[in-house]
Design a protein around this motif. Structure first.
Motif, short mmCIF file in Angstrom:
data_model
loop_
_atom_site.label_atom_id
_atom_site.label_comp_id
_atom_site.label_asym_id
_atom_site.label_seq_id
_atom_site.Cartn_x
_atom_site.Cartn_y
_atom_site.Cartn_z
N ASP A 49 35.96 43.06 29.21
CA ASP A 49 35.87 42.90 27.75
C ASP A 49 36.90 41.89 27.27
O ASP A 49 37.79 41.48 28.03
N GLY A 50 36.77 41.49 26.03
CA GLY A 50 37.63 40.45 25.49
C GLY A 50 39.09 40.86 25.40
O GLY A 50 39.99 40.05 25.65
N GLU A 51 39.33 42.11 25.04
CA GLU A 51 40.69 42.60 24.94
C GLU A 51 41.38 42.57 26.31
O GLU A 51 42.53 42.16 26.44
N GLN A 52 40.66 42.99 27.33
CA GLN A 52 41.19 42.98 28.69
C GLN A 52 41.46 41.54 29.15
O GLN A 52 42.45 41.28 29.84
N ALA A 53 40.62 40.60 28.75
CA ALA A 53 40.82 39.20 29.11
C ALA A 53 42.15 38.69 28.55
O ALA A 53 42.92 38.03 29.26
N LEU A 54 42.42 38.99 27.29
CA LEU A 54 43.69 38.55 26.69
C LEU A 54 44.87 39.28 27.30
O LEU A 54 45.93 38.68 27.50
N ASP A 55 44.71 40.56 27.60
CA ASP A 55 45.78 41.29 28.28
C ASP A 55 46.11 40.63 29.62
O ASP A 55 47.28 40.48 29.97
N TYR A 56 45.07 40.22 30.35
CA TYR A 56 45.30 39.55 31.64
C TYR A 56 46.02 38.22 31.43
O TYR A 56 47.03 37.94 32.08
N LEU A 57 45.52 37.40 30.52
CA LEU A 57 46.10 36.07 30.30
C LEU A 57 47.55 36.14 29.84
O LEU A 57 48.36 35.28 30.19
N TYR A 58 47.88 37.16 29.05
CA TYR A 58 49.22 37.28 28.49
C TYR A 58 50.11 38.30 29.20
O TYR A 58 51.22 38.57 28.76
N GLY A 59 49.62 38.85 30.31
CA GLY A 59 50.42 39.78 31.10
C GLY A 59 50.81 41.04 30.34
O GLY A 59 51.95 41.49 30.39
N ARG A 60 49.83 41.62 29.65
CA ARG A 60 50.08 42.84 28.87
C ARG A 60 49.34 44.02 29.49
O ARG A 60 48.46 43.85 30.31
N ALA A 61 49.72 45.22 29.00
CA ALA A 61 49.07 46.48 29.39
C ALA A 61 48.99 46.61 30.91
O ALA A 61 50.02 46.49 31.58
N GLU A 62 47.80 46.79 31.46
CA GLU A 62 47.67 47.01 32.90
C GLU A 62 48.05 45.78 33.73
O GLU A 62 48.22 45.86 34.94
N PHE A 63 48.22 44.63 33.08
CA PHE A 63 48.56 43.39 33.78
C PHE A 63 50.00 42.95 33.52
O PHE A 63 50.33 41.78 33.73
N GLU A 64 50.86 43.87 33.08
CA GLU A 64 52.22 43.47 32.71
C GLU A 64 53.03 42.93 33.89
O GLU A 64 53.98 42.18 33.68
#
Length: 148
Positions: A38-53
Motif C-alpha cells: 500500500d502507499g503508506e507502507q511505500a513511504l514508510d519504506y522510503l523514509y525508514g519508518r515503522a517496520e522499516f526503521e
C-alpha cells in the motif's frame, strides 16, 4: 553489492505482484525487489519508518514501480510526496497501472511521474513491457544519484 538492482514494487493485487515478479525474473532483472502492498507502507519504506526503521533511508532505490489504485494512500499521493522531496525526487517512478483514464495520466505527469504504463492483459505483452522498463530505467538511463 554496488551493482545490485533495487526495484520497489508498490502493488496491492497479489496476482499482479506475482505476474510482475515473474516478468522481472524472465527478463533477468529480479535482483533485490522489494514488494510493498500500500502507499503508506511505500513511504514508510522510503523514509525508514515503522517496520522499516532499521533501513538506511538515504539509500534510494533505482526504480519505483507504482500502482495507481492502492489502499491507505493512493499512488498519486505517494508520487506527490516523492517528487516534492529534494532527497527522493530523482528516483525514477513508473506508474504501472490498469487505469487508462486520461485524467489519471495527466495528473501523474503533472506530479512528476517519469513514465505511465498501462498493464497489458496478455502475459507475453506484460513481460515485454517489463523488459522495456527494466532495460531503459535500469540499464540505459543515467542515474542522478549514487547508491550507497
Amino acid at each position: 553489492m554496488e551493482n545490485e538492482v533495487e526495484i520497489v514494487l508498490v502493488e496491492d493485487n497479489q496476482n499482479d505482484v506475482e505476474l510482475t515478479l515473474r516478468a522481472l525474473k524472465k527478463n533477468k532483472i529480479s535482483n533485490n525487489v522489494v514488494v510493498l502492498g500500500d502507499g503508506e507502507q511505500a513511504l514508510d519504506y522510503l523514509y525508514g519508518r515503522a517496520e522499516f526503521e532499521a533501513r538506511n533511508a538515504t539509500s534510494n532505490p533505482r526504480l519505483i514501480l507504482l500502482d495507481l489504485k492502492l489502499p491507505k494512500m493512493d499512488g498519486l499521493e505517494v508520487l506527490k510526496v516523492i517528487k516534492s522531496d529534494p532527497d527522493k525526487k530523482m528516483i525514477p517512478v513508473v506508474m504501472l497501472t490498469s487505469s487508462k483514464e486520461e485524467s489519471d495520466v495527466v495528473k501523474s505527469y503533472s506530479l512528476g511521474v517519469n513514465s505511465y504504463i498501462v498493464k497489458p492483459v496478455d502475459f507475453d505483452n506484460f513481460v515485454e513491457a517489463i523488459r522495456n522498463i527494466g532495460f531503459y530505467w535500469l540499464l540505459m538511463n543515467e542515474c542522478a544519484f549514487k547508491k550507497d
